[in-house]
Design a protein around this motif. Structure first.
Motif, PDB file in Angstrom:
ATOM      1  N   ARG A  30       0.825  -1.212   0.000  1.00  0.00           N
ATOM      2  CA  ARG A  30       0.000   0.000   0.000  1.00  0.00           C
ATOM      3  C   ARG A  30       0.864   1.270   0.000  1.00  0.00           C
ATOM      4  O   ARG A  30       0.432   2.336   0.451  1.00  0.00           O
ATOM      5  CB  ARG A  30      -0.954  -0.006   1.197  1.00  0.00           C
ATOM      6  N   THR A  31       2.080   1.133  -0.527  1.00  0.00           N
ATOM      7  CA  THR A  31       3.021   2.252  -0.609  1.00  0.00           C
ATOM      8  C   THR A  31       3.182   2.697  -2.052  1.00  0.00           C
ATOM      9  O   THR A  31       3.250   1.872  -2.966  1.00  0.00           O
ATOM     10  CB  THR A  31       4.393   1.841  -0.026  1.00  0.00           C
ATOM     11  N   ASP A  32       3.231   4.010  -2.252  1.00  0.00           N
ATOM     12  CA  ASP A  32       3.433   4.567  -3.594  1.00  0.00           C
ATOM     13  C   ASP A  32       4.878   4.994  -3.823  1.00  0.00           C
ATOM     14  O   ASP A  32       5.408   4.866  -4.915  1.00  0.00           O
ATOM     15  CB  ASP A  32       2.516   5.776  -3.801  1.00  0.00           C
ATOM     16  N   VAL A  33       5.497   5.539  -2.783  1.00  0.00           N
ATOM     17  CA  VAL A  33       6.872   6.038  -2.884  1.00  0.00           C
ATOM     18  C   VAL A  33       7.662   5.543  -1.677  1.00  0.00           C
ATOM     19  O   VAL A  33       7.192   5.623  -0.540  1.00  0.00           O
ATOM     20  CB  VAL A  33       6.916   7.581  -2.934  1.00  0.00           C
ATOM     21  N   VAL A  34       8.848   5.032  -1.941  1.00  0.00           N
ATOM     22  CA  VAL A  34       9.769   4.640  -0.877  1.00  0.00           C
ATOM     23  C   VAL A  34      10.897   5.661  -0.825  1.00  0.00           C
ATOM     24  O   VAL A  34      11.552   5.928  -1.833  1.00  0.00           O
ATOM     25  CB  VAL A  34      10.351   3.235  -1.115  1.00  0.00           C
ATOM     26  N   LEU A  35      11.079   6.256   0.354  1.00  0.00           N
ATOM     27  CA  LEU A  35      12.249   7.097   0.594  1.00  0.00           C
ATOM     28  C   LEU A  35      13.234   6.248   1.392  1.00  0.00           C
ATOM     29  O   LEU A  35      12.987   5.936   2.559  1.00  0.00           O
ATOM     30  CB  LEU A  35      11.881   8.358   1.383  1.00  0.00           C
ATOM     31  N   GLU A  36      14.319   5.844   0.771  1.00  0.00           N
ATOM     32  CA  GLU A  36      15.318   5.035   1.465  1.00  0.00           C
ATOM     33  C   GLU A  36      16.503   5.912   1.838  1.00  0.00           C
ATOM     34  O   GLU A  36      17.216   6.420   0.971  1.00  0.00           O
ATOM     35  CB  GLU A  36      15.785   3.872   0.597  1.00  0.00           C
ATOM     36  N   LEU A  37      16.710   6.080   3.135  1.00  0.00           N
ATOM     37  CA  LEU A  37      17.795   6.926   3.603  1.00  0.00           C
ATOM     38  C   LEU A  37      19.071   6.124   3.794  1.00  0.00           C
ATOM     39  O   LEU A  37      19.049   5.017   4.323  1.00  0.00           O
ATOM     40  CB  LEU A  37      17.420   7.602   4.933  1.00  0.00           C
ATOM     41  N   ARG A  38      20.157   6.709   3.333  1.00  0.00           N
ATOM     42  CA  ARG A  38      21.492   6.174   3.563  1.00  0.00           C
ATOM     43  C   ARG A  38      22.366   7.302   4.092  1.00  0.00           C
ATOM     44  O   ARG A  38      21.987   8.462   4.041  1.00  0.00           O
ATOM     45  CB  ARG A  38      22.078   5.586   2.277  1.00  0.00           C
ATOM     46  N   ASP A  39      23.536   6.959   4.589  1.00  0.00           N
ATOM     47  CA  ASP A  39      24.466   7.947   5.135  1.00  0.00           C
ATOM     48  C   ASP A  39      25.507   8.284   4.070  1.00  0.00           C
ATOM     49  O   ASP A  39      26.142   7.389   3.510  1.00  0.00           O
ATOM     50  CB  ASP A  39      25.143   7.379   6.388  1.00  0.00           C
ATOM     51  N   SER A  40      25.685   9.568   3.780  1.00  0.00           N
ATOM     52  CA  SER A  40      26.632   9.976   2.740  1.00  0.00           C
ATOM     53  C   SER A  40      28.052   9.506   3.034  1.00  0.00           C
ATOM     54  O   SER A  40      28.835   9.275   2.115  1.00  0.00           O
ATOM     55  CB  SER A  40      26.631  11.498   2.584  1.00  0.00           C
ATOM     56  N   ARG A  41      28.385   9.361   4.319  1.00  0.00           N
ATOM     57  CA  ARG A  41      29.731   8.906   4.666  1.00  0.00           C
ATOM     58  C   ARG A  41      29.916   7.424   4.360  1.00  0.00           C
ATOM     59  O   ARG A  41      31.028   6.959   4.175  1.00  0.00           O
ATOM     60  CB  ARG A  41      30.003   9.167   6.155  1.00  0.00           C
ATOM     61  N   LEU A  42      28.790   6.682   4.335  1.00  0.00           N
ATOM     62  CA  LEU A  42      28.811   5.245   4.053  1.00  0.00           C
ATOM     63  C   LEU A  42      27.723   4.918   3.030  1.00  0.00           C
ATOM     64  O   LEU A  42      26.776   4.202   3.331  1.00  0.00           O
ATOM     65  CB  LEU A  42      28.573   4.440   5.335  1.00  0.00           C
ATOM     66  N   PRO A  43      27.842   5.425   1.810  1.00  0.00           N
ATOM     67  CA  PRO A  43      26.746   5.248   0.839  1.00  0.00           C
ATOM     68  C   PRO A  43      26.518   3.804   0.420  1.00  0.00           C
ATOM     69  O   PRO A  43      25.449   3.481  -0.088  1.00  0.00           O
ATOM     70  CB  PRO A  43      27.180   6.108  -0.347  1.00  0.00           C
ATOM     71  N   LEU A  44      27.499   2.930   0.637  1.00  0.00           N
ATOM     72  CA  LEU A  44      27.327   1.511   0.314  1.00  0.00           C
ATOM     73  C   LEU A  44      27.056   0.692   1.572  1.00  0.00           C
ATOM     74  O   LEU A  44      26.138  -0.131   1.612  1.00  0.00           O
ATOM     75  CB  LEU A  44      28.567   0.971  -0.411  1.00  0.00           C
ATOM     76  N   THR A  45      27.839   0.918   2.607  1.00  0.00           N
ATOM     77  CA  THR A  45      27.675   0.147   3.845  1.00  0.00           C
ATOM     78  C   THR A  45      26.300   0.367   4.469  1.00  0.00           C
ATOM     79  O   THR A  45      25.777  -0.527   5.144  1.00  0.00           O
ATOM     80  CB  THR A  45      28.779   0.511   4.853  1.00  0.00           C
ATOM     81  N   SER A  46      25.705   1.534   4.264  1.00  0.00           N
ATOM     82  CA  SER A  46      24.386   1.802   4.855  1.00  0.00           C
ATOM     83  C   SER A  46      23.239   1.298   3.988  1.00  0.00           C
ATOM     84  O   SER A  46      22.079   1.620   4.231  1.00  0.00           O
ATOM     85  CB  SER A  46      24.210   3.303   5.151  1.00  0.00           C
ATOM     86  N   ILE A  47      23.553   0.479   2.963  1.00  0.00           N
ATOM     87  CA  ILE A  47      22.520  -0.207   2.189  1.00  0.00           C
ATOM     88  C   ILE A  47      22.118  -1.468   2.932  1.00  0.00           C
ATOM     89  O   ILE A  47      22.971  -2.222   3.400  1.00  0.00           O
ATOM     90  CB  ILE A  47      23.045  -0.576   0.781  1.00  0.00           C
ATOM     91  N   ASN A  48      20.821  -1.701   3.050  1.00  0.00           N
ATOM     92  CA  ASN A  48      20.334  -2.930   3.685  1.00  0.00           C
ATOM     93  C   ASN A  48      19.859  -3.889   2.599  1.00  0.00           C
ATOM     94  O   ASN A  48      18.887  -3.603   1.905  1.00  0.00           O
ATOM     95  CB  ASN A  48      19.191  -2.622   4.654  1.00  0.00           C
ATOM     96  N   PRO A  49      20.522  -5.035   2.427  1.00  0.00           N
ATOM     97  CA  PRO A  49      20.120  -5.980   1.378  1.00  0.00           C
ATOM     98  C   PRO A  49      18.667  -6.433   1.502  1.00  0.00           C
ATOM     99  O   PRO A  49      18.027  -6.743   0.486  1.00  0.00           O
ATOM    100  CB  PRO A  49      21.082  -7.156   1.586  1.00  0.00           C
ATOM    101  N   ALA A  50      18.143  -6.470   2.731  1.00  0.00           N
ATOM    102  CA  ALA A  50      16.744  -6.878   2.908  1.00  0.00           C
ATOM    103  C   ALA A  50      15.805  -5.896   2.214  1.00  0.00           C
ATOM    104  O   ALA A  50      14.787  -6.291   1.638  1.00  0.00           O
ATOM    105  CB  ALA A  50      16.403  -6.980   4.393  1.00  0.00           C
ATOM    106  N   PHE A  51      16.132  -4.600   2.262  1.00  0.00           N
ATOM    107  CA  PHE A  51      15.317  -3.605   1.565  1.00  0.00           C
ATOM    108  C   PHE A  51      15.411  -3.804   0.058  1.00  0.00           C
ATOM    109  O   PHE A  51      14.413  -3.663  -0.663  1.00  0.00           O
ATOM    110  CB  PHE A  51      15.777  -2.191   1.921  1.00  0.00           C
TER     111      PHE A  51
END
Length: 399
Positions: A30-51
């Motif tokens: 029931r979602t139209d837009v997902v805003l996924e926040l990450r940290d600019s200092r860790l733009p890859l490490t702050s990715i969650n594979p589950a998301f």
């Protein structure tokens, strides 16, 4: 500078995180837009594979439904004021190359204009949506990346007049433990958002990759700092800051001018403790207090020094943030290159790093390295129980 020994990654996945992960597919329906926040200092490490997996399935399900269904992910890189500006556009271009279906925005809590820019983009993609329908936005991300702060800023942009802060914020990871109530962030058009608990990965990984992932997240307070010794955090931080700029690392302002920047963690903490007057009874240095001070300094002030790093063609910087380094060699940048050519070289390096990162994630998923031994045993036990139940039901049906 040699990389310090990396402590084994801890396990930190409280029950509320597991509960939300299980709820996510239903919420996305029931979602139209997902805003996924990450940290600019860790733009890859702050990715969650589950998301990543959940959003892939969400897009697939939406593509099978009505063509008018909105399905947009916006990757929001927070704390942009804590990374050098020269890396932002190359990173954005790399993301566009690899993930053309996603939109990327950089924001800073110190810059209200960046939240307004994100709000305006959100409104722009709703132009073709029938006005009688509400838009639902789901805000997701790792712990302590600034989800609640972002929602408060967007609410102030979208609701006329003085608007009270609706979401409580905290500098400690894990503050938000349950899905928030439906929060209006725009009057016209009507847009509602849900704040969600920050979700870690259940298992940080095996070997050095998992150990380094845990240290990075602890440094940005994305994981409980108490799970590590502060000396380990300080030693790793010293190493990463040296890699970013070996000729003039940000911590240079903390040491005497004649000090060699390529210094061991032990000597660094001893020198820092002496300069700060952090002494023990008997005259020894309190390196634990010095380590705590150093990590806190970096979070509050030192990241500003990192953000002020000059463009690589004018310095010998060897990376951007804590996820992009050129392994001791510049990305084919010399002063003879134009600014544009140097930016392209950085973008190419970033793109390659991103591709390697996602390939590693896929490998970990396929080989089972993304799941701890304990979790593997639990999964095997559940599968065995399910097979026994199916066999029992089959036998009952045959009699």
């Amino acid at each position: 500078m040699l990389r310090p020994a990396l402590p084994a990654p801890p396990s930190w996945f409280p029950g509320h995180m597991s509960q939300f992960t299980n709820q996510l597919p239903k919420l996305l329906s029931r979602t139209d837009v997902v805003l996924e926040l990450r940290d600019s200092r860790l733009p890859l490490t702050s990715i969650n594979p589950a998301f990543e997996e959940a959003i892939t399935k969400w897009r697939y399900e939406r593509s099978r439904g009505a063509s008018s269904l909105l399905c947009q992910r916006v990757v929001v890189l927070g704390k942009m004021d804590l990374v050098p500006r020269w890396g932002i556009e190359p990173f954005r271009s790399s993301m566009k190359t690899l993930f053309p279906q996603d939109h990327v925005e950089f924001i800073s809590a110190k810059d209200r204009g960046s939240a307004k820019q994100l709000h305006d983009f959100l409104i722009s993609i709703l132009r073709d949506k029938p006005p009688e329908f509400d838009t639902n936005v789901l805000v997701v991300g790792m712990p302590n990346v600034g989800k609640s702060t972002l929602l408060n800023s967007m609410r102030q942009c979208g609701i006329p007049g003085v608007t009270a802060k609706a979401m409580r914020t905290s500098a400690q990871p894990g503050h938000t433990k349950v899905l928030s109530t439906r929060l209006k962030i725009s009057e016209e058009p009507r847009v509602y958002a849900y704040d969600t608990p920050g979700v870690m990965v259940p298992f940080l990984g095996n070997g050095e990759a998992g150990a380094e992932r845990g240290l990075k997240l602890a440094l940005i307070a994305g994981i409980k700092e108490s799970l590590y010794s502060v000396e380990s955090l300080a030693a790793y931080l010293l190493h990463r800051l040296y890699l970013l700029d070996p000729k003039s690392p940000p911590y240079r302002v903390l040491l005497p001018k004649e000090t060699n920047w390529d210094i061991s963690p032990e000597d660094f903490l001893n020198t820092l403790a002496q300069r700060l007057g952090m002494l023990l009874k008997g005259g020894g240095t309190d390196t634990t207090r010095a380590a705590e001070w150093f990590v806190r300094w970096w979070r509050e002030k030192g990241t500003g020094n990192s953000a002020a790093m000059r463009f690589p063609e004018l310095s010998e910087a060897s990376g951007w943030g804590f996820d992009f380094d050129w392994s001791g060699s510049a990305p084919d940048i010399t002063t003879r290159h134009t600014h544009l050519e140097s930016s392209q070289a950085i973008q190419d390096k970033m793109t390659q790093k991103m591709q390697n990162f996602y390939q590693d994630l896929a490998r970990e998923r396929d080989t089972g390295d993304a799941v701890s031994t304990t979790q593997q045993k639990k999964i095997a036990k559940r599968k065995l129980a399910q097979k026994r139940l199916e066999k029992l039901n089959t036998n009952r049906a045959s009699h």
